[in-house]
Design a protein around this motif. Structure first.
Motif, mmCIF file in Angstrom:
data_model
loop_
_atom_site.group_PDB
_atom_site.id
_atom_site.type_symbol
_atom_site.label_atom_id
_atom_site.label_comp_id
_atom_site.label_asym_id
_atom_site.label_seq_id
_atom_site.Cartn_x
_atom_site.Cartn_y
_atom_site.Cartn_z
ATOM 1 N N LEU A 196 0.852 -1.170 0.000
ATOM 2 C CA LEU A 196 0.000 0.000 0.000
ATOM 3 C C LEU A 196 0.897 1.232 0.000
ATOM 4 O O LEU A 196 1.881 1.282 0.747
ATOM 5 C CB LEU A 196 -0.905 0.019 1.240
ATOM 6 N N ARG A 197 0.548 2.206 -0.823
ATOM 7 C CA ARG A 197 1.377 3.406 -0.916
ATOM 8 C C ARG A 197 0.514 4.642 -0.858
ATOM 9 O O ARG A 197 -0.313 4.876 -1.755
ATOM 10 C CB ARG A 197 2.185 3.400 -2.196
ATOM 11 N N GLU A 198 0.715 5.459 0.188
ATOM 12 C CA GLU A 198 -0.025 6.707 0.328
ATOM 13 C C GLU A 198 0.679 7.839 -0.406
ATOM 14 O O GLU A 198 1.899 7.826 -0.571
ATOM 15 C CB GLU A 198 -0.172 7.122 1.811
ATOM 16 N N SER A 199 -0.110 8.821 -0.789
ATOM 17 C CA SER A 199 0.420 10.051 -1.370
ATOM 18 C C SER A 199 -0.583 11.166 -1.119
ATOM 19 O O SER A 199 -1.725 10.901 -0.727
ATOM 20 C CB SER A 199 0.686 9.884 -2.866
ATOM 21 N N GLY A 200 -0.141 12.392 -1.344
ATOM 22 C CA GLY A 200 -1.054 13.522 -1.236
ATOM 23 C C GLY A 200 -0.916 14.353 0.023
ATOM 24 O O GLY A 200 -1.603 15.363 0.177
ATOM 25 N N GLY A 201 -0.038 13.932 0.919
ATOM 26 C CA GLY A 201 0.163 14.735 2.121
ATOM 27 C C GLY A 201 0.856 16.052 1.805
ATOM 28 O O GLY A 201 1.323 16.277 0.683
#
Length: 127
Positions: A4-9
């Motif tokens: 899982l890879r988050e982005s957008g912070g």
């Protein structure tokens, strides 16, 4: 292998908005429990929003209800957290989480319900 890879912070002013994304590989969000958590310095990890992608009504922490929205784009296999009217107390590292073949009788916003986690993305809200 599930990733899982988050982005957008990022860093924003109070009252502004951000949208976080969580892209999955080796895993499909469809028909699973998924959630967003956050952890501020010196505090425990807190469930922010979660739901079952087929049958569930989203559940939100009281502190974000009415301001945050969890959603899913099945075609892109990506989960989102739309965060509006951000406050300084929303400052934290945000993580996406997923339950994959884990039988965990825990509440939707409990970390115990999830066995896969992203690396986190920092959200900083200044007043």
């Amino acid at each position: 292998q599930v990733q899982l890879r988050e982005s957008g912070g990022g860093s924003v002013q109070a009252g502004e908005s951000l949208r976080l994304s969580c892209a999955a590989s080796g895993y499909t969000f469809s028909n699973n429990w998924v959630a967003w958590f956050r952890q501020a310095p010196g505090k425990e990890r807190e469930g922010v929003a979660g739901f079952h992608t087929i049958s569930g009504i989203p559940e939100y922490a009281g502190s974000v209800k009415g301001r945050f929205t969890i959603s899913l784009n099945n075609a892109k296999n990506t989960m989102y957290l739309q965060m509006d009217t951000l406050k300084p107390e929303d400052t934290a590292v945000y993580y996406c989480a997923a339950n994959f073949q884990l039988k965990a009788f825990a509440s939707i916003l409990s970390p115990a319900k999830y066995n896969y986690w992203g690396q986190g993305t920092q959200v900083t809200v200044s007043s």
